[in-house]
Design a protein around this motif. Structure first.
Motif, mmCIF file in Angstrom:
data_model
loop_
_atom_site.group_PDB
_atom_site.id
_atom_site.type_symbol
_atom_site.label_atom_id
_atom_site.label_comp_id
_atom_site.label_asym_id
_atom_site.label_seq_id
_atom_site.Cartn_x
_atom_site.Cartn_y
_atom_site.Cartn_z
ATOM 1 N N ALA A 259 -3.040 -0.250 -9.554
ATOM 2 C CA ALA A 259 -3.561 -1.588 -9.805
ATOM 3 C C ALA A 259 -3.068 -2.563 -8.749
ATOM 4 O O ALA A 259 -1.861 -2.729 -8.556
ATOM 5 C CB ALA A 259 -3.149 -2.062 -11.197
ATOM 6 N N MET A 260 -4.009 -3.191 -8.059
ATOM 7 C CA MET A 260 -3.686 -4.239 -7.104
ATOM 8 C C MET A 260 -3.885 -5.592 -7.785
ATOM 9 O O MET A 260 -4.862 -5.776 -8.503
ATOM 10 C CB MET A 260 -4.577 -4.124 -5.863
ATOM 11 C CG MET A 260 -4.361 -2.833 -5.106
ATOM 12 S SD MET A 260 -5.481 -2.639 -3.689
ATOM 13 C CE MET A 260 -4.931 -3.943 -2.613
ATOM 14 N N PRO A 261 -3.000 -6.538 -7.556
ATOM 15 C CA PRO A 261 -3.121 -7.854 -8.210
ATOM 16 C C PRO A 261 -4.194 -8.700 -7.532
ATOM 17 O O PRO A 261 -3.903 -9.633 -6.772
ATOM 18 C CB PRO A 261 -1.714 -8.444 -8.029
ATOM 19 C CG PRO A 261 -1.216 -7.850 -6.744
ATOM 20 C CD PRO A 261 -1.792 -6.462 -6.699
ATOM 21 N N ASN B 289 0.818 -1.218 0.000
ATOM 22 C CA ASN B 289 0.000 0.000 0.000
ATOM 23 C C ASN B 289 0.847 1.261 0.000
ATOM 24 O O ASN B 289 0.542 2.233 -0.703
ATOM 25 C CB ASN B 289 -0.916 0.002 1.230
ATOM 26 C CG ASN B 289 -2.055 -0.980 1.123
ATOM 27 O OD1 ASN B 289 -3.042 -0.719 0.445
ATOM 28 N ND2 ASN B 289 -1.934 -2.120 1.786
ATOM 29 N N ARG B 290 1.903 1.273 0.795
ATOM 30 C CA ARG B 290 2.739 2.475 0.877
ATOM 31 C C ARG B 290 3.349 2.807 -0.481
ATOM 32 O O ARG B 290 3.366 3.962 -0.911
ATOM 33 C CB ARG B 290 3.844 2.275 1.917
ATOM 34 C CG ARG B 290 3.351 2.091 3.353
ATOM 35 C CD ARG B 290 4.529 1.919 4.297
ATOM 36 N NE ARG B 290 4.125 1.669 5.676
ATOM 37 C CZ ARG B 290 3.890 0.465 6.184
ATOM 38 N NH1 ARG B 290 4.010 -0.616 5.409
ATOM 39 N NH2 ARG B 290 3.529 0.325 7.445
ATOM 40 N N ASP B 291 3.879 1.780 -1.149
ATOM 41 C CA ASP B 291 4.499 2.026 -2.452
ATOM 42 C C ASP B 291 3.466 2.466 -3.476
ATOM 43 O O ASP B 291 3.765 3.289 -4.352
ATOM 44 C CB ASP B 291 5.219 0.769 -2.940
ATOM 45 C CG ASP B 291 5.993 1.018 -4.222
ATOM 46 O OD1 ASP B 291 6.838 1.940 -4.228
ATOM 47 O OD2 ASP B 291 5.740 0.318 -5.222
ATOM 48 N N GLY B 292 2.239 1.958 -3.375
ATOM 49 C CA GLY B 292 1.195 2.388 -4.289
ATOM 50 C C GLY B 292 0.927 3.878 -4.176
ATOM 51 O O GLY B 292 0.794 4.584 -5.187
ATOM 52 N N VAL B 293 0.858 4.369 -2.944
ATOM 53 C CA VAL B 293 0.659 5.808 -2.726
ATOM 54 C C VAL B 293 1.843 6.595 -3.280
ATOM 55 O O VAL B 293 1.670 7.626 -3.942
ATOM 56 C CB VAL B 293 0.460 6.098 -1.229
ATOM 57 C CG1 VAL B 293 0.559 7.590 -0.955
ATOM 58 C CG2 VAL B 293 -0.877 5.561 -0.770
ATOM 59 N N ARG B 294 3.043 6.102 -3.015
ATOM 60 C CA ARG B 294 4.228 6.810 -3.507
ATOM 61 C C ARG B 294 4.246 6.872 -5.035
ATOM 62 O O ARG B 294 4.593 7.909 -5.616
ATOM 63 C CB ARG B 294 5.491 6.146 -2.971
ATOM 64 C CG ARG B 294 5.736 6.405 -1.485
ATOM 65 C CD ARG B 294 7.119 5.967 -1.062
ATOM 66 N NE ARG B 294 7.264 4.515 -1.019
ATOM 67 C CZ ARG B 294 7.140 3.791 0.081
ATOM 68 N NH1 ARG B 294 6.847 4.370 1.227
ATOM 69 N NH2 ARG B 294 7.305 2.481 0.035
ATOM 70 N N GLN B 295 3.865 5.771 -5.696
ATOM 71 C CA GLN B 295 3.817 5.783 -7.158
ATOM 72 C C GLN B 295 2.813 6.811 -7.665
ATOM 73 O O GLN B 295 3.081 7.548 -8.628
ATOM 74 C CB GLN B 295 3.442 4.403 -7.679
ATOM 75 C CG GLN B 295 4.512 3.337 -7.521
ATOM 76 C CD GLN B 295 4.105 2.031 -8.171
ATOM 77 O OE1 GLN B 295 3.569 2.017 -9.271
ATOM 78 N NE2 GLN B 295 4.357 0.927 -7.483
ATOM 79 N N GLU C 265 1.080 -1.600 -9.050
ATOM 80 C CA GLU C 265 1.588 -0.844 -10.208
ATOM 81 C C GLU C 265 0.597 0.247 -10.588
ATOM 82 O O GLU C 265 -0.607 -0.015 -10.742
ATOM 83 C CB GLU C 265 1.811 -1.785 -11.394
ATOM 84 C CG GLU C 265 2.336 -1.091 -12.635
ATOM 85 C CD GLU C 265 2.525 -2.041 -13.800
ATOM 86 O OE1 GLU C 265 3.022 -1.605 -14.847
ATOM 87 O OE2 GLU C 265 2.163 -3.232 -13.647
ATOM 88 N N LEU C 266 1.098 1.470 -10.751
ATOM 89 C CA LEU C 266 0.250 2.571 -11.193
ATOM 90 C C LEU C 266 -0.097 2.392 -12.669
ATOM 91 O O LEU C 266 0.778 2.147 -13.499
ATOM 92 C CB LEU C 266 0.961 3.907 -10.987
ATOM 93 C CG LEU C 266 0.181 5.141 -11.448
ATOM 94 C CD1 LEU C 266 -0.987 5.415 -10.510
ATOM 95 C CD2 LEU C 266 1.087 6.366 -11.541
ATOM 96 N N VAL C 267 -1.379 2.527 -12.990
ATOM 97 C CA VAL C 267 -1.844 2.476 -14.375
ATOM 98 C C VAL C 267 -2.356 3.871 -14.734
ATOM 99 O O VAL C 267 -3.355 4.344 -14.187
ATOM 100 C CB VAL C 267 -2.959 1.435 -14.548
ATOM 101 C CG1 VAL C 267 -3.434 1.406 -15.999
ATOM 102 C CG2 VAL C 267 -2.462 0.048 -14.138
#
Length: 328
Positions: A281-283, A158-164, A311-313
């Protein structure tokens, strides 16, 4: 007349004991013979007697999956993957909707989990103490999209998703970014807020508070986003992002020309709106499959958390901020 295990064994030319092992303990049977028995069972339409199997093996043949809200496409996608993977391992799945109520979660676990071969708790809202009590009853338990109480779990980053997402908005020129949070008790929302704390000094994050993780929650956050003077909004999930966009349109705020919007999850509806939603995008399918695999493999107490990447889409709801980006 129902096909019996003896019918399968006779047609496959093996003993009833071998046929039983091929279907219930396949690792104990040679691959060629195992596949023969399975093929014959399929051709004859054999269905195991789950009640008899439970008496013999002490296993019920089903798993319990508990989710907060089946109307949320995030949980529906995870449930679909769980059912598919469980079916491949010879298990059925009982899915229960806790309606975002931690007390109902505990009741459902007590009612359904007692007879299950394992329990999957997806984004549970109950406290760590309650999770520890559930794990202590002796049945295998695995958390999905949640860590806590030393229970094995599988989560996304989750943290990396926000950062992306914020790096993308920053690269477009946004410096005032609002966050429309999910429920106050949401574990994933807390992790996403953690990600917002590690941003650079030239990014101002405006907290719009906690909201229901649904379309209506986004609608409620939209007016706060406009009043904040932000040029971009990161929503707790895609449903909220779509609610934000709908309300912004009603107010004459163009997305992305006047305000950019980013979601989280990448549920199917994210590509069906116009413009299509930029989202993390969450897998989801992998999350469900991995959860079943981890639940059915014996693990030590306090086993480490499995973290899946996100991964950011980038789609159509993000763009550079307007030239005049003063607070509205």
């Amino acid at each position: 007349m129902a096909v019996t295990l003896r019918d399968v064994a006779r047609a496959a030319g093996v003993s009833a004991a071998t046929a039983s092992r091929a279907l219930s303990a396949p690792d104990l049977v040679a691959p060629e013979r195992r596949e023969l028995v399975r093929r014959v069972a399929r051709e004859l339409g054999y269905r195991p007697n789950r009640a008899a199997r439970e008496l013999i093996t002490g296993r019920s043949g089903y798993l319990c999956l508990l989710v907060p809200d089946l109307e949320n496409p995030f949980f529906a996608a995870v449930a679909k993957a769980v059912q598919s993977r469980a079916r491949a391992s010879g298990h059925a799945v009982v899915v229960a909707d806790a309606e975002e109520d931690p007390l109902l979660e505990a009741e459902l676990v007590a009612q359904l989990g007692a007879q299950a071969d394992g329990v999957l708790l997806c984004s549970p809202r109950m406290s760590d103490d309650h999770l520890a009590a559930v794990a202590a009853d002796g049945r295998p338990v695995l958390l999905v999209n949640r860590e806590g109480a030393g229970v094995p779990s599988v989560v996304v980053d989750n943290r990396d998703g926000v950062r992306q997402a914020v790096r993308h908005l920053h690269a477009l020129g946004h410096r005032r970014i609002a966050y429309a949070g999910g429920p106050a008790g949401s574990w994933s929302d807390a992790r996403r807020r953690d990600g917002l704390q590690s941003l650079g000094p030239d990014v101002e994050v405006l907290d719009l508070g906690a909201h229901p993780p649904a379309f209506a929650g986004g609608v409620g956050a939209a007016d706060l986003a406009v009043a904040s003077g932000a040029t971009a909004v990161l929503a707790h999930n895609d449903l909220m992002a779509l609610g934000l966009i709908d309300r912004l349109r009603a107010r004459g705020v163009r997305v992305p020309d006047d305000m950019s919007v980013v979601g989280f999850d990448d549920v199917p509806v994210a590509t069906l709106v116009n413009p299509a939603l930029t989202t993390v995008a969450m897998p989801l399918a992998r999350l469900g499959r991995t959860a079943v695999d981890l639940l059915l493999v014996p693990r030590e107490p306090g086993a480490p958390t499995t973290v899946l990447p996100v991964e950011l889409v980038v789609r159509g709801t993000t763009a550079p901020p307007p030239q005049n980006s003063e607070p509205r």
